[in-house]
Write an enzyme that holds these catalytic residues in place. Structure first.
Site, PDB file in Angstrom:
ATOM      1  N   TYR A  27       0.757  -1.584   0.114  1.00 58.09           N
ATOM      2  CA  TYR A  27      -0.158  -0.236  -0.120  1.00 58.09           C
ATOM      3  C   TYR A  27       0.345   1.512   0.141  1.00 58.09           C
ATOM      4  O   TYR A  27       1.005   1.587  -1.001  1.00 58.09           O
ATOM      5  CB  TYR A  27      -0.749  -0.150   1.450  1.00 58.09           C
ATOM      6  CG  TYR A  27      -1.701  -1.297   1.506  1.00 58.09           C
ATOM      7  CD1 TYR A  27      -3.068  -1.352   0.034  1.00 58.09           C
ATOM      8  CD2 TYR A  27      -1.369  -2.395   2.397  1.00 58.09           C
ATOM      9  CE1 TYR A  27      -3.426  -2.267   0.219  1.00 58.09           C
ATOM     10  CE2 TYR A  27      -3.076  -2.750   2.006  1.00 58.09           C
ATOM     11  CZ  TYR A  27      -3.931  -3.298   1.220  1.00 58.09           C
ATOM     12  OH  TYR A  27      -4.418  -3.409   0.845  1.00 58.09           O
ATOM     13  N   HIS A  41      -8.030   0.712   2.052  1.00 57.07           N
ATOM     14  CA  HIS A  41      -7.878  -1.029   2.994  1.00 57.07           C
ATOM     15  C   HIS A  41      -6.391  -1.003   3.323  1.00 57.07           C
ATOM     16  O   HIS A  41      -6.060  -1.579   3.890  1.00 57.07           O
ATOM     17  CB  HIS A  41      -7.211  -1.446   1.196  1.00 57.07           C
ATOM     18  CG  HIS A  41      -7.624  -2.868   0.949  1.00 57.07           C
ATOM     19  ND1 HIS A  41      -7.663  -3.331   2.474  1.00 57.07           N
ATOM     20  CD2 HIS A  41      -7.695  -3.766  -0.056  1.00 57.07           C
ATOM     21  CE1 HIS A  41      -7.956  -4.650   1.607  1.00 57.07           C
ATOM     22  NE2 HIS A  41      -7.837  -4.921   0.832  1.00 57.07           N
TER      23      HIS A  41
END
Length: 605
Positions: free
Chosen positions: A86, A325
């Site tokens: 990420y 997320h």
């Protein structure tokens, strides 16, 4: 021992994530890539791997250092994984990273109905957060393979207390922790592309549903009556991460903007009051509205994508949640939203944020027109039929996805299926590599008219078994992706020359996930979806139910290699053919003889 004490203690009794044996990982890597690389590529890869694992070589040194890291940390891969998956990613969050949950379509007569729904939703969010704050949320236990194991709950405590801060080269996951100062007790309401702060705790009293509704009505009226057309600041959060970091640095030069950003970044969550989208409300169009809001011409600016939880309530009944997320996985999102919706079915705004003294120009929202989404409900059968064949529904569906990809492209490609490793302290996920040699053998047999049904059935069982066995390895910390990542990142930390295994073309291919998949089952009538992770790839999220399966397939229109409708058609044909094969085999062989006759000496696990 009281339940509350148990909740505090469970984290410390969970085992640490193991470090797999180096030989095991390298053998699995070679087995998993031999049929996905060219013969010449694979010959070179085998030589590189043998050099890496040689006694006294780089692999042995890095493995030793990784074992030392495991002894010193709660989870040796967590930081490496979070950055790689990420925080280092520079792509925009919507579509590329942020999954969404699409709620059942609501029927609102007018804006007032939608505001009542939003007030009820906020009330339940606050109830759920109270459980989190009190640490009274029951511990999850594993379901499916190796069911019954207690799971790490840390992801839940990041739902409403974290924020993804954009950076020029790397983002930061900011986690708020209680200290002397109390946590913020406000939410942010987005309406007409503007942002409002709503206090949910006044004089130590949580606002009830009626109070919340009154405040939402004030917000809606204020947004409607704004005298000037104000820029859609929220669109900035939909840009690339570096571009957004640069824009944010300019914004915070103004003190009002700086204070407003602080309020957004520290809020509990966002509630986005959307205008009608103006499109036919099919499942696919509702999914698109959740994923990107329809862009700048619709509700795309009525978002703040850095916040983990954004609840969307559209006046046309399009509702759901958009999640950033990095703090948590899909199952945590499902558990939270199911709590909210199940309870909902049973039963002070301050000021507009941001100084608009400076005109802002926004980058076009290209993702809207590029995303090709197809939400498909396969009604021919569901997980009950698959279970009746003594097969894992998830493994069976994964083999079907490989079959569909093969029909479309004549080959298999690196595939990602997330596997929870929450059995371990601070566990997130590893990868189940579904494009197995056994799956390839099965799909090839299904397109070969010379192979008997008995042989096809044997290969189907072998493919399902291979998928099931890899799943067990992954959820018990024995898969290869996290291990290879740890070895690679340790070499970087130690300032060693990057090992050849990590610059090899086969390694690049292995990490380019053309097919990104995830099983997200629900007990409420809703579904999850997301975009592809590479430009020429597919996203494939699925929700197996007793008598049907919901698939959300995505791709990019700019790619000449992919088409969501083509993939969905191939998937439906593959699932039907696999059902027909099982039924023909069932009719031809007595149930007690099926496994023995087809599989012979192959050991079923």
């Amino acid at each position: 021992m009281c339940f509350l004490v148990k909740v505090y203690i469970y984290l410390y009794v969970l085992p640490k994530l193991p470090v797999p044996a180096l030989e095991q990982t390298l053998d699995m890597y070679l087995k998993g890539m031999e049929h996905l690389a060219t013969p010449e590529q694979f010959r070179k890869t085998r030589e590189i791997v043998e050099k890496f694992r040689a006694p006294g070589g780089q692999g042995e040194l890095l493995q030793k250092k990784l074992l030392e890291r495991r002894d010193k940390t709660d989870n040796w891969v967590y930081d490496y994984w979070l950055e790689d998956m990420y925080l280092n990613n520079r792509l925009a969050l919507p579509v590329n990273s942020s999954p969404v949950m699409v709620f059942p379509k609501q029927t609102f007569r007018d804006r007032s109905d939608s505001l009542r729904f939003a007030a009820r939703l906020i009330s339940e969010v606050l109830e759920y957060k109270a459980q989190l704050d009190g640490r009274t949320l029951p511990v999850d236990y594993a379901r499916g393979q190796l069911a019954g194991t207690p799971l790490c709950m840390e992801q839940y405590y990041r739902l409403f207390t974290s924020y993804r801060l954009p950076g020029l080269k790397k983002d930061t996951l900011v986690a708020q922790k209680s200290s002397v100062m109390p946590e913020p007790e406000h939410i942010i309401v987005a309406c007409k592309n503007q942002f409002f702060m709503l206090d949910v705790l006044i004089n130590f009293r949580r606002l009830n549903e009626s109070d919340l509704l009154a405040q939402l009505e004030k917000i809606a009226k204020m947004a409607e009556n704004l005298d000037e057309h104000l820029p859609s600041i929220g669109l900035l959060t939909s840009d690339g991460r570096t571009e957004w970091a640069e824009a944010r640095a300019l914004l915070i030069k103004d003190s009002t903007n700086r204070d407003s950003l602080d309020m957004i970044e520290r809020c509990i969550c966002l509630v986005c009051l959307d205008d009608a989208s103006g499109v036919e409300l099919t499942d696919t169009n509702r999914a698109l509205q959740m994923l990107h809001g329809g862009g700048r011409e619709s509700n795309g600016g009525n978002r703040w994508y850095d916040k983990p939880m954004q609840f969307v309530v559209g006046v046309d009944g399009v509702c759901g949640v958009v999640c950033e997320h990095s703090p948590f996985e899909g199952i945590v999102l499902v558990q939270c939203t199911e709590f909210l919706l199940k309870r909902m079915y049973l039963r002070k705004c301050r000021r507009n944020l941001f100084s608009h003294s400076k005109p802002l120009i926004f980058a076009p929202f290209r993702l809207v027109g590029n995303l090709d989404m197809d939400v498909f409900k396969f009604k021919t059968y569901g997980k009950d039929f698959i279970k009746s064949q003594k097969m894992s529904p998830d493994a069976f569906i994964q083999v079907a996805l490989q079959f569909a990809f093969y029909r479309c492209h004549g080959r298999l490609a690196s595939t990602y299926e997330s596997a929870s490793i929450r059995r371990f302290r601070e566990g997130r996920v590893d990868n189940i590599r579904s494009a197995t040699a056994e799956a390839l053998a099965f799909v090839k047999s299904m397109t070969d008219g010379k192979i008997s049904d008995a042989e096809k059935m044997k290969k189907l069982w072998e493919a399902v078994d291979a998928q099931t066995n890899y799943t067990i390895l992954a959820i018990t910390g024995q898969a290869i992706d996290n291990h290879l990542l740890g070895l690679r990142e340790l070499a970087r930390e130690l300032k060693l020359e990057k090992p050849d295994i990590f610059v090899d073309e086969t390694y690049r291919i292995s990490n380019r996930f053309i097919l990104s998949t995830s099983q997200v089952p629900t007990t409420v009538d809703m579904f999850c979806c997301y975009g592809p992770v590479v430009p020429n790839g597919y996203g494939a999220c699925y929700n197996p139910q007793a008598d049907h399966v919901i698939f959300c397939v995505s791709s990019f229109r700019e790619s000449t290699e992919t088409c969501s409708a083509m993939f969905v058609n191939a998937l439906e044909e593959s699932l039907v053919e696999m059902r027909d094969l099982c039924c023909k085999w069932n009719a031809a062989v007595k149930p007690a003889e099926q496994k023995k006759s087809a599989v012979g000496p192959v050991k079923r696990k």
